[in-house]
Design an enzyme around this catalytic site. Structure first.
Site, mmCIF file in Angstrom:
data_model
loop_
_atom_site.group_PDB
_atom_site.id
_atom_site.type_symbol
_atom_site.label_atom_id
_atom_site.label_comp_id
_atom_site.label_asym_id
_atom_site.label_seq_id
_atom_site.Cartn_x
_atom_site.Cartn_y
_atom_site.Cartn_z
ATOM 1 N N HIS A 22 3.889 1.972 14.714
ATOM 2 C CA HIS A 22 3.206 1.462 13.540
ATOM 3 C C HIS A 22 4.878 1.260 13.029
ATOM 4 C CE1 HIS A 22 0.697 0.949 9.820
ATOM 5 N NE2 HIS A 22 1.584 1.493 9.271
ATOM 6 N N LYS A 167 -4.676 -5.681 6.287
ATOM 7 C CA LYS A 167 -3.670 -5.751 5.506
ATOM 8 C C LYS A 167 -2.197 -5.883 6.424
ATOM 9 C CE LYS A 167 -0.447 -2.140 3.441
ATOM 10 N NZ LYS A 167 -0.459 -1.073 2.443
ATOM 11 N N LYS A 169 1.938 -6.205 7.011
ATOM 12 C CA LYS A 169 3.207 -5.661 6.568
ATOM 13 C C LYS A 169 4.068 -6.961 6.427
ATOM 14 C CE LYS A 169 2.843 -1.231 5.764
ATOM 15 N NZ LYS A 169 3.029 -0.786 4.182
ATOM 16 N N ASP A 198 1.646 -6.497 1.953
ATOM 17 C CA ASP A 198 2.481 -5.533 1.592
ATOM 18 C C ASP A 198 3.852 -5.753 1.900
ATOM 19 O OD1 ASP A 198 3.365 -3.289 0.724
ATOM 20 O OD2 ASP A 198 2.466 -1.734 1.642
ATOM 21 N N GLU A 224 0.647 -6.628 -2.318
ATOM 22 C CA GLU A 224 1.385 -5.275 -2.632
ATOM 23 C C GLU A 224 2.761 -5.264 -2.763
ATOM 24 O OE1 GLU A 224 -0.563 -2.182 -0.306
ATOM 25 O OE2 GLU A 224 0.843 -0.803 -1.049
ATOM 26 N N ASP A 249 2.413 0.030 -6.034
ATOM 27 C CA ASP A 249 2.667 1.085 -5.047
ATOM 28 C C ASP A 249 3.754 1.800 -5.289
ATOM 29 O OD1 ASP A 249 2.201 3.227 -3.038
ATOM 30 O OD2 ASP A 249 2.457 1.700 -1.269
ATOM 31 N N LYS A 273 -2.160 7.411 -4.328
ATOM 32 C CA LYS A 273 -1.846 8.214 -3.050
ATOM 33 C C LYS A 273 -1.706 9.575 -3.571
ATOM 34 C CE LYS A 273 0.562 4.506 -0.514
ATOM 35 N NZ LYS A 273 1.808 4.091 -0.159
ATOM 36 N N GLU A 327 -7.125 2.354 2.120
ATOM 37 C CA GLU A 327 -6.671 2.140 3.626
ATOM 38 C C GLU A 327 -6.475 3.448 4.369
ATOM 39 O OE1 GLU A 327 -2.461 0.448 2.727
ATOM 40 O OE2 GLU A 327 -1.870 2.233 1.606
HETATM 41 MN MN MN Z 1 2.169 0.261 0.152
#
Ligand code: MN
Length: 373
Positions: A22, A167, A169, A198, A224, A249, A273, A327
């Site tokens: 990841h 999503k 990155k 994001d 994001e 975020d 979160k 997510e």
């Molecule tokens: Mn984020």
């Protein structure tokens, strides 16, 4: 009721292997380090919470190693002998001794709620005021390969009815190359799935204002955190300039942050979160500020194992304002479930388990197998 007094606090550090690497802008991980915090009562009940960050200290300065030290040396001595339902006073006393360290505090706070709920024989969401829903949609994080491979991955997930939105990155490459890659993916998925990006705070104001409109044209539905967390004015300017929602975020850790974002009009969606905010209660407080400001929320992840994921799920199901899905895919990325009964992902959603506390049981053999030596 059984003896609610805290007898023992224990921490265990795991490295849980992932199905595939990841990647974030500058950090990649093949295994996710996870700190489990166990709080045992005199009555023999055990609550568990998870300390976890997305791949290391780059996101917010904490790591599982700092959390273990803070909890064992400074927090655990404050807990012993206290009642697991004395959470408000415990949090006040912990804050007198430990500033910041919200990821570490979240692990402890979730373990207290799990233990207390198990003592009462009720699910954790009952302690949060009850349910607004029993499941949340789960957006999948696509890989960082070239566009054709990423589109194929997305279409496979759609066909299998596993996810309905994706999503991506951004922020690792040159901005123009990054935009070209994302546009190629978004144009292929237009009309069949939602695509969100994001930036993880990697761009500045000008890069955002000049490049993000191209993503809008390609069909991206949400952006994001394009700019660093402290840059509320820039975030507000970008939010005003774009016809699609900007989600906060990194800019959102505390209820005071939520109030400031709302006042600036800096975000149309909040990413909640439990980990980054110090636990379930502070996250619920943020959701309530959002509700008062008319801002919808999304259930974000720090790539939690099933323990942290299900804690976030209880909160997302108990907060009416979490209408932008989640997510909460952490367990799907991991090669090991760690639970006796896996979490149920079906029809693009993660479903709340039944049972007291968090509603899940750790598999002791799996925990042992991945414990860091
Ligand atoms: Mn984020």
């Amino acid at each position: 009721m059984s003896d609610l007094r805290i007898d023992r606090v224990e921490t265990v550090l795991l490295d849980v292997p992932l199905r595939r690497a990841h990647r974030f802008a500058r950090v990649s991980m093949d295994a996710q380090p996870v700190l489990l915090v166990f709080i045992r009562t005199g009555g023999g009940v055990t609550g568990v919470g998870e300390g976890v960050v997305p791949g290391g200290p780059w996101w917010g300065g904490e790591s599982v190693e700092t959390m273990q030290l803070i909890i064992e040396r400074y927090v655990a001595p404050l807990l012993t002998g206290r009642s697991v339902d004395d959470i408000a006073a415990i949090q006040r006393d912990v804050t007198d001794v430990v500033a910041a360290n919200l990821f570490a505090k979240a692990a402890v706070e979730v373990a207290l709620h799990d233990a207390w709920a198990r003592c009462l024989g009720v699910p954790v969401h009952s302690l949060l005021g009850g349910l607004a829903r029993r499941s949340v949609p789960v957006t999948w994080a696509l890989g960082t390969e070239a566009a054709p491979a990423v589109v194929e991955e997305a279409l496979g997930k759609l066909d299998a009815r596993l996810h309905r939105s994706f999503k991506l990155k951004m922020g690792a490459q040159d901005p123009d190359d990054d935009v070209a890659r994302i546009c190629a993916v978004a144009e292929k998925l237009a009309g069949v799935a939602g695509v969100r990006v994001d930036l993880n705070a990697r761009w500045d104001r000008l890069t955002s204002l000049t490049r993000l409109p191209r993503l809008v044209d390609a069909g991206v539905e949400l952006v994001e955190q394009p700019v660093p967390g402290a840059e509320y004015e820039a975030l507000a300017e970008i939010n005003r300039a774009l016809p699609i929602p900007v989600m906060a975020d990194e800019s959102l850790r505390t209820p005071a942050d939520a109030l400031r974002l709302a006042r600036h009009g800096a975000a149309d969606v909040f990413s909640l979160k439990t980990t980054k905010s110090g636990g379930l209660r502070a996250t619920r407080a943020i959701a309530e500020v959002a509700a008062a400001a008319g801002i919808p929320c999304h259930g974000g992840t720090a790539i939690e194992s099933p323990i942290g994921t299900v804690a976030s799920l209880h909160l997302a199901c108990a907060a009416p304002t979490v209408t932008w899905g989640s997510e909460l895919f952490g367990p799907l990325l991991m090669r090991e479930e760690l639970l006796t009964t896996p979490l149920r992902y079906a029809d693009g959603e993660l479903h709340l388990p039944d049972g007291p506390g968090l509603g899940v049981e750790l598999d002791p053999d799996a925990v042992r197998a991945f414990t860091r030596s």
